[in-house]
Design an enzyme around this catalytic site. Structure first.
Site, short mmCIF file in Angstrom:
data_model
loop_
_atom_site.label_atom_id
_atom_site.label_comp_id
_atom_site.label_asym_id
_atom_site.label_seq_id
_atom_site.Cartn_x
_atom_site.Cartn_y
_atom_site.Cartn_z
N GLY A 137 -47.19 56.81 -56.28
CA GLY A 137 -46.24 55.98 -55.72
C GLY A 137 -46.70 54.56 -56.05
CG ASP A 156 -43.20 47.70 -43.97
OD1 ASP A 156 -41.93 48.05 -43.78
OD2 ASP A 156 -43.37 47.79 -45.37
#
Lengths: 331, 245
Positions: free
Chosen positions: A37, A148
């Site tokens: 990713g 986050d």
């Protein structure tokens, strides 16, 4: 300027399967297997180091990656298992295009958070959050905030099912300003608080994880009363009903610590059954149910009376026949 | 003394300049004055011409800043990200300069071994958090920007939310161009935060001119004026020695 090209303009480093990455400083050799990713600061690859599978993150920007390494290091040193992936190595990869800093960490194999909780009953999102809150509490105790927090940064590992976080890029020291965020999970975006790194910032995002389960595509803010928007959207999904108090307090910043939120959540999961039939019962107010019960009881009473009468009639009938029989005998 | 002040111009535009001095040259001048120029190019439905894009990149390049082309919808997050990145970049640049002085020419952060680099990053992070920031926002209000202004307004309030969470002191000024009579119009004077910007963009120009160069020039002039006022115009570019490194 030289400074510039080491920061923003440099091409991203593409690594191919079977390519070997050897560090300039520590000379460790990693064999790339595939890409896993990519994020704001770099691309993550699955790689082989000796006989071990590892995750290798390579970036074009040495600044942000150094910050991440600092965080990973910190938690590898201080903590036992579970607080994010273990740190293994950091080094530079020298190519003809330039020098690319990278770091290596434990490879965590698992299922993505959102599909996992969507495929299962609504109790699962609660259970995983209970697990997550335990780790967050440890993190907050250490003086850090996750920042986050979103499903994309979480994985669910198997045997036993355990939630773990995989991206530490947003971790910020308590009291500083949040480095990285995603609007849906950011209280600043919803106008419900600052972007200062504090416990309640993370707990807001945790609350948003719950609602994200039933709105996988998420939604945008409308108008100025975000609190109302969020609560209305939450109430539209009946399967989330048991979590409403947790959600409301989370987005309003009413939890002083993850521990308190966790305790309440455990309480709710323990006392609620999430299977559909029971959900229906929960929907109707308790009083109505009791009323219904009373009615049934009364009906039963009536039935009893009817039954009694019936027996009486039958008994007297038998009695009459028996008397007639007796008369017959005597005659 | 304080840790010094970071100075940025944030230019929001949707096209190419078409009158006055070359904005790329003015941007280079700003950089000499210790002011970083960041540019955000706003696109509608993917129509921002090649010329406009290359100008936006060139202005940021020569101004030592960062540029980003973005859809109006994603403006909020981009504005805060560009501002933050540019701050780190400026500090990083100074740190690099120090390293060259210590280790000799052509040496920079990447020539340090990763362990030491990490320690240095802590310092860069710390400075980014605690240094004061003056940010001069220059918004293109030519006719084509009209439908994007609500988004600009929202993005600027969002930026204020982000920066207010820092430890350092922030100051914002908001100007638009082209002005009614001058190059730029003052919308909001230096202020620690934007509480509300409603009505800020009322004074809209409908002309087709985009005097980006002159507007930047005026921004630099106003910055200089502010520095003089503070009586610290000698060398306001922060010095690392002051920070106790």
């Amino acid at each position: 300027m030289k400074m510039r090209d080491s920061i923003s303009k440099k091409q991203e480093c593409k690594l191919l399967p079977n390519q070997r990455v050897v560090g300039k400083w520590h000379k460790n050799s990693y064999r790339i297997i595939k890409q896993l990713g990519y994020g704001a600061t770099g691309t993550v690859y699955l790689a082989e180091f000796g006989n071990e599978l590892v995750a290798l993150k390579i970036a074009s920007d040495s600044m942000s990656i150094s910050s991440e390494v600092n965080v990973l290091r910190h938690f590898s040193k201080v903590q036992g298992p579970s607080l994010g992936p273990h740190f293994i190595d950091t080094d530079d990869f020298v190519t003809t295009q330039g020098v690319y800093p990278f770091y290596v960490m434990e490879y965590i194999q698992g299922e993505s958070f959102l599909p996992f909780v969507r495929q299962r009953g609504a109790e699962w999102v609660g259970i995983l959050i209970v697990q997550l809150l335990k780790d967050l509490e440890k993190l907050h105790q250490e003086g850090w905030v996750f920042g986050d927090l979103k499903p994309e940064n979480l994985l669910v590992t198997k045997k036993p099912y355990q939630v773990r976080w995989i991206d530490v890029g947003g971790m910020t020291r308590v009291g500083r300003s949040i480095k990285e965020y995603t609007e849906f999970f950011d209280r600043g975006y919803w106008g419900l608080g600052s972007r200062k790194a504090e416990t309640s910032y993370d707990l807001f995002s945790v609350a948003m994880l719950i609602i994200n389960r039933s709105y996988p595509a998420r939604f945008e803010k409308k108008g100025h009363d975000s609190l109302r928007t969020l609560l209305t959207k939450f109430r539209e999904k009946t399967e989330l009903k048991p979590y409403e108090s947790i959600f409301r307090k989370g987005i309003k910043g009413e939890y002083s610590s993850g521990l308190v939120m966790r305790k309440e959540l455990i309480q709710i999961i323990q006392t609620t059954s999430f299977t559909p039939q029971v959900e229906k019962q929960l929907k109707s107010p308790l009083r109505k149910q009791q009323k219904g019960l009373k009615k049934k009881k009364r009906k039963k009473k009536k039935l009893h009376i009817v039954g009694f009468m019936e027996t009486l009639v039958v008994a007297s009938f038998l009695l009459i026949i028996y008397i007639l029989y007796l008369f017959g005998q005597t005659m | 003394m304080s840790k010094g002040t970071l100075r940025q111009i944030l230019l929001l535009t949707d096209g190419c300049s078409n009158t006055g001095d070359d904005p790329i040259a003015i941007s280079a001048l700003a950089k000499e004055e210790g002011i970083t120029v960041n540019v955000i190019g706003i696109v509608d439905q993917g129509h921002l011409n090649e010329q406009g894009i290359s100008e936006i990149e060139a202005i940021a390049d020569s101004g030592g800043g960062i540029s980003q082309i973005v859809y109006a919808k994603q403006l909020s997050q981009t504005v805060q990200m560009v501002t933050r990145k540019a701050m780190t970049q400026t500090i990083h640049g100074v740190v690099n300069k120090e390293i060259s002085q210590i280790l000799g020419e052509e040496k920079e952060l990447e020539d340090l071994e990763p362990e030491k680099r990490g320690q240095l990053m802590e310092v860069v992070d710390e400075l980014g958090e605690t240094m004061d920031l003056d940010i001069f926002i220059l918004v293109d209000t030519s006719a084509s920007m009209k439908n994007k202004l609500p988004m600009v307004q929202e993005a600027l309030i969002d930026l204020s939310v982000s920066l207010r969470s820092r430890t350092g002191i922030n100051n914002f000024a908001l100007y638009s161009f082209p002005g009614k009579r001058k190059e730029v119009d003052k919308l909001i004077q230096w202020t620690p935060h934007f509480d509300s910007l409603s009505g800020a963009f009322k004074k809209m120009s409908t002309s087709g001119v985009t005097p980006t160069g002159p507007a930047l020039q005026e921004a630099v002039r106003l910055f200089q004026k502010r520095m003089k006022k503070r009586g610290t115009d000698e060398d306001e570019r922060f010095d690392l020695e002051e920070t106790g490194m």
